[in-house]
Write a protein that holds these residues in place. Structure first.
Motif, mmCIF file in Angstrom:
data_model
loop_
_atom_site.group_PDB
_atom_site.id
_atom_site.type_symbol
_atom_site.label_atom_id
_atom_site.label_comp_id
_atom_site.label_asym_id
_atom_site.label_seq_id
_atom_site.Cartn_x
_atom_site.Cartn_y
_atom_site.Cartn_z
ATOM 1 N N THR A 1 0.825 -1.209 0.000
ATOM 2 C CA THR A 1 0.000 0.000 0.000
ATOM 3 C C THR A 1 0.856 1.254 0.000
ATOM 4 O O THR A 1 0.610 2.197 -0.762
ATOM 5 C CB THR A 1 -0.933 0.003 1.220
ATOM 6 O OG1 THR A 1 -1.773 -1.153 1.184
ATOM 7 C CG2 THR A 1 -1.803 1.252 1.225
ATOM 8 N N HIS B 1 3.938 1.443 -0.994
ATOM 9 C CA HIS B 1 4.642 1.481 -2.273
ATOM 10 C C HIS B 1 3.752 2.059 -3.368
ATOM 11 O O HIS B 1 4.205 2.879 -4.181
ATOM 12 C CB HIS B 1 5.105 0.070 -2.643
ATOM 13 C CG HIS B 1 5.672 -0.047 -4.021
ATOM 14 N ND1 HIS B 1 6.818 0.609 -4.425
ATOM 15 C CD2 HIS B 1 5.243 -0.742 -5.112
ATOM 16 C CE1 HIS B 1 7.070 0.318 -5.685
ATOM 17 N NE2 HIS B 1 6.125 -0.488 -6.135
ATOM 18 N N ALA B 2 2.500 1.655 -3.396
ATOM 19 C CA ALA B 2 1.568 2.178 -4.394
ATOM 20 C C ALA B 2 1.344 3.687 -4.203
ATOM 21 O O ALA B 2 1.249 4.436 -5.185
ATOM 22 C CB ALA B 2 0.238 1.431 -4.318
ATOM 23 N N GLU B 3 1.286 4.137 -2.962
ATOM 24 C CA GLU B 3 1.089 5.566 -2.703
ATOM 25 C C GLU B 3 2.301 6.383 -3.160
ATOM 26 O O GLU B 3 2.144 7.462 -3.736
ATOM 27 C CB GLU B 3 0.831 5.787 -1.213
ATOM 28 C CG GLU B 3 -0.500 5.213 -0.725
ATOM 29 C CD GLU B 3 -0.671 5.358 0.776
ATOM 30 O OE1 GLU B 3 0.316 5.762 1.445
ATOM 31 O OE2 GLU B 3 -1.774 5.071 1.285
ATOM 32 N N MET C 1 4.499 5.564 -5.520
ATOM 33 C CA MET C 1 4.553 5.550 -6.982
ATOM 34 C C MET C 1 3.491 6.464 -7.581
ATOM 35 O O MET C 1 3.723 7.119 -8.601
ATOM 36 C CB MET C 1 4.379 4.122 -7.493
ATOM 37 C CG MET C 1 5.500 3.170 -7.092
ATOM 38 S SD MET C 1 7.135 3.753 -7.593
ATOM 39 C CE MET C 1 6.947 3.731 -9.358
ATOM 40 N N GLU C 2 2.341 6.525 -6.946
ATOM 41 C CA GLU C 2 1.299 7.432 -7.425
ATOM 42 C C GLU C 2 1.720 8.884 -7.234
ATOM 43 O O GLU C 2 1.449 9.744 -8.087
ATOM 44 C CB GLU C 2 -0.007 7.155 -6.675
ATOM 45 C CG GLU C 2 -1.147 8.092 -7.024
ATOM 46 C CD GLU C 2 -1.616 7.950 -8.463
ATOM 47 O OE1 GLU C 2 -2.221 8.911 -8.979
ATOM 48 O OE2 GLU C 2 -1.368 6.887 -9.072
ATOM 49 N N ALA C 3 2.407 9.160 -6.120
ATOM 50 C CA ALA C 3 2.879 10.527 -5.885
ATOM 51 C C ALA C 3 3.952 10.927 -6.890
ATOM 52 O O ALA C 3 4.047 12.099 -7.272
ATOM 53 C CB ALA C 3 3.417 10.651 -4.457
ATOM 54 N N PHE D 1 4.556 9.395 -10.141
ATOM 55 C CA PHE D 1 4.170 9.301 -11.551
ATOM 56 C C PHE D 1 2.690 9.583 -11.805
ATOM 57 O O PHE D 1 2.247 9.495 -12.945
ATOM 58 C CB PHE D 1 4.492 7.889 -12.084
ATOM 59 C CG PHE D 1 5.941 7.524 -11.997
ATOM 60 C CD1 PHE D 1 6.865 8.049 -12.890
ATOM 61 C CD2 PHE D 1 6.391 6.651 -11.021
ATOM 62 C CE1 PHE D 1 8.203 7.705 -12.806
ATOM 63 C CE2 PHE D 1 7.722 6.297 -10.929
ATOM 64 C CZ PHE D 1 8.632 6.831 -11.833
ATOM 65 N N GLY D 2 1.931 9.902 -10.763
ATOM 66 C CA GLY D 2 0.496 10.085 -10.954
ATOM 67 C C GLY D 2 0.133 11.260 -11.830
ATOM 68 O O GLY D 2 -0.898 11.240 -12.522
ATOM 69 N N GLN D 3 0.968 12.311 -11.860
ATOM 70 C CA GLN D 3 0.669 13.494 -12.659
ATOM 71 C C GLN D 3 1.159 13.384 -14.096
ATOM 72 O O GLN D 3 0.984 14.320 -14.882
ATOM 73 C CB GLN D 3 1.309 14.726 -12.004
ATOM 74 C CG GLN D 3 0.845 14.980 -10.582
ATOM 75 C CD GLN D 3 -0.646 15.229 -10.500
ATOM 76 O OE1 GLN D 3 -1.237 15.849 -11.387
ATOM 77 N NE2 GLN D 3 -1.261 14.749 -9.422
ATOM 78 N N ARG E 1 11.130 4.367 -15.384
ATOM 79 C CA ARG E 1 10.021 4.210 -14.439
ATOM 80 C C ARG E 1 10.019 2.823 -13.812
ATOM 81 O O ARG E 1 9.769 2.676 -12.602
ATOM 82 C CB ARG E 1 8.695 4.482 -15.152
ATOM 83 C CG ARG E 1 7.483 4.261 -14.261
ATOM 84 C CD ARG E 1 6.202 4.751 -14.904
ATOM 85 N NE ARG E 1 5.058 4.515 -14.023
ATOM 86 C CZ ARG E 1 3.845 4.997 -14.244
ATOM 87 N NH1 ARG E 1 3.606 5.739 -15.309
ATOM 88 N NH2 ARG E 1 2.853 4.739 -13.404
ATOM 89 N N ASP F 1 10.454 1.976 -9.840
ATOM 90 C CA ASP F 1 9.458 1.144 -9.159
ATOM 91 C C ASP F 1 10.135 0.042 -8.356
ATOM 92 O O ASP F 1 9.787 -0.204 -7.185
ATOM 93 C CB ASP F 1 8.519 0.548 -10.206
ATOM 94 C CG ASP F 1 7.374 -0.229 -9.571
ATOM 95 O OD1 ASP F 1 7.629 -1.318 -9.027
ATOM 96 O OD2 ASP F 1 6.220 0.247 -9.623
#
Length: 294
Positions: free
Chosen positions: A80, A82-84, A86-88, A90-92, A129, A133
Motif C-alpha cells: 500500500t 509502495h503504491a502511494e 509511486m502514485e505521488a 508518476f500520478g501526474q 520508471r 518502481d
C-alpha cells in the motif's frame, strides 16, 4: 595477419601493480562485507521473509509458539505504501521538470520544452520508471533503495529515406545509429558494499556492487574491450548474492562480478595506460591518498 591474430588471442598477464590493486580492493570489500552482514543482514533477511510470508524458526517471539501462520498485514502495508509513493511520483504524468535559467548558448535560445520532451522519450526507452518502481519497493522492504547509473552506447534503427543514384526514386528503410543510453539498474542492499566510515556515498572511500552475472555477458564485454582478456571459469559459491531466495537456485554458467567505485592509492595505478590522463588531472597527492586509505 598471423601476428595480429596472435595478439588478439593473447591473454592479459596482470602486473604486480594490478595484483596489489586487486588485493587492496578485495581486502576492503571483505571488511565492508563482514561489517554489513554482522549489523544489517539478519534484519534484512527477516524483513524479506515477513514480506514474502515465509516462516522461519528464528522469527518466533517465544519458545512455546507453534503456529506457522504469517499474517499478510505487513505485506499489505508495504504494498500500500509502495503504491502511494509511486502514485505521488508518476500520478501526474510528468515526474520531473526543467527550469529555464535564461542562460542561452551562443545567443541562441534553448527551448526547454524540447529538452524536456527528449528526456521524457529517453526515460521511456531506457525504462527508468520500471527501475524506480523496483528501487522504491526494495526501499520499503529493506529500508534503503539503491540504484546504479550505467552510461553505455547502444545501436538503434531509425526509419530513413535515401535517394537511389541515377534514378528519380528513393529507397525507404532503416538506418543504424549509435545512441547514448543512461540506464538505472536497481541494486539489492545484499549486493551493495560501502565504507562504514562514511554517512553517504560521497563520504565513503568507496562502494562496491557484487552480483552473479551470466558468463556470456563477461565474454561479450571482453570482445567489446570493456574487460581485459583473462581466463574466466563459471563460479557459484552460495546463494547469498541472489536477489531473491528461491528453494533451488540455477548455478550453471555464472560468475561473480565485483564493481568498485572509489579511491585507491596512486602507486597502484602508475604505469597503467588507461589512467595516465586521470592521474594527470588528479590534484590529490600521494601522501594524502596513502594516509586516507590506511
Amino acid at each position: 595477419m598471423a601476428t595480429d591474430k596472435l595478439e588478439q588471442n593473447e591473454f592479459y598477464e596482470p602486473t604486480e601493480a594490478d595484483k596489489e590493486l586487486t588485493a587492496f580492493v578485495v581486502d576492503h570489500c571483505t571488511k565492508w562485507r563482514d561489517y554489513r552482514d554482522t549489523n544489517f543482514l539478519p534484519d534484512w533477511l527477516e524483513y524479506e521473509r515477513i514480506f514474502r510470508g515465509q516462516w522461519a524458526a528464528e522469527d518466533k517471539q517465544r519458545d512455546s509458539e507453534r503456529s506457522r501462520i504469517i499474517s499478510p498485514a505487513s505485506q499489505q502495508a508495504v504494498e500500500t505504501r509502495h503504491a502511494e509513493i509511486m502514485e505521488a511520483i508518476f500520478g501526474q504524468g510528468e515526474f520531473f521538470d526543467i527550469q529555464d535559467d535564461l542562460r542561452d548558448v551562443n545567443g541562441n535560445p534553448l527551448d526547454v520544452s524540447i529538452l524536456k520532451a527528449q528526456m521524457m522519450e529517453d526515460f521511456k526507452q531506457d525504462k527508468i520508471r520500471k527501475s524506480i518502481d523496483q528501487i522504491e519497493l526494495m526501499a520499503e522492504i529493506y529500508g534503503t533503495g539503491i540504484g546504479e547509473i550505467i552510461v553505455k552506447t547502444e545501436k538503434v534503427y531509425e526509419p530513413a529515406t535515401q535517394p537511389i543514384p541515377g534514378q528519380a526514386q528513393a529507397a525507404i528503410g532503416v538506418v543504424e545509429k549509435n545512441r547514448v543510453a543512461v540506464k538505472l539498474m536497481p541494486v539489492n542492499p545484499k549486493n551493495f558494499l560501502f565504507d562504514p566510515n562514511g554517512t553517504s556515498v560521497d563520504d565513503c572511500m568507496g562502494v562496491a556492487i557484487e552480483k552473479y552475472v551470466s558468463i556470456h555477458k563477461i565474454v561479450e564485454g571482453i570482445e567489446k574491450g570493456i574487460y581485459r582478456k583473462v581466463n574466466i571459469t563459471p563460479t557459484y559459491e552460495d546463494s547469498d548474492l541472489e536477489p531473491t531466495q528461491e528453494p533451488s537456485q540455477y548455478q550453471d554458467e555464472k560468475v561473480v562480478l565485483l564493481t568498485y567505485y572509489g579511491l585507491v592509492p596512486r602507486e597502484y595505478l602508475t604505469g597503467t595506460e588507461e589512467v595516465e590522463d586521470i592521474l594527470g588531472e588528479n590534484e590529490l597527492g600521494n601522501d594524502q591518498i596513502d594516509d586516507y586509505t590506511d
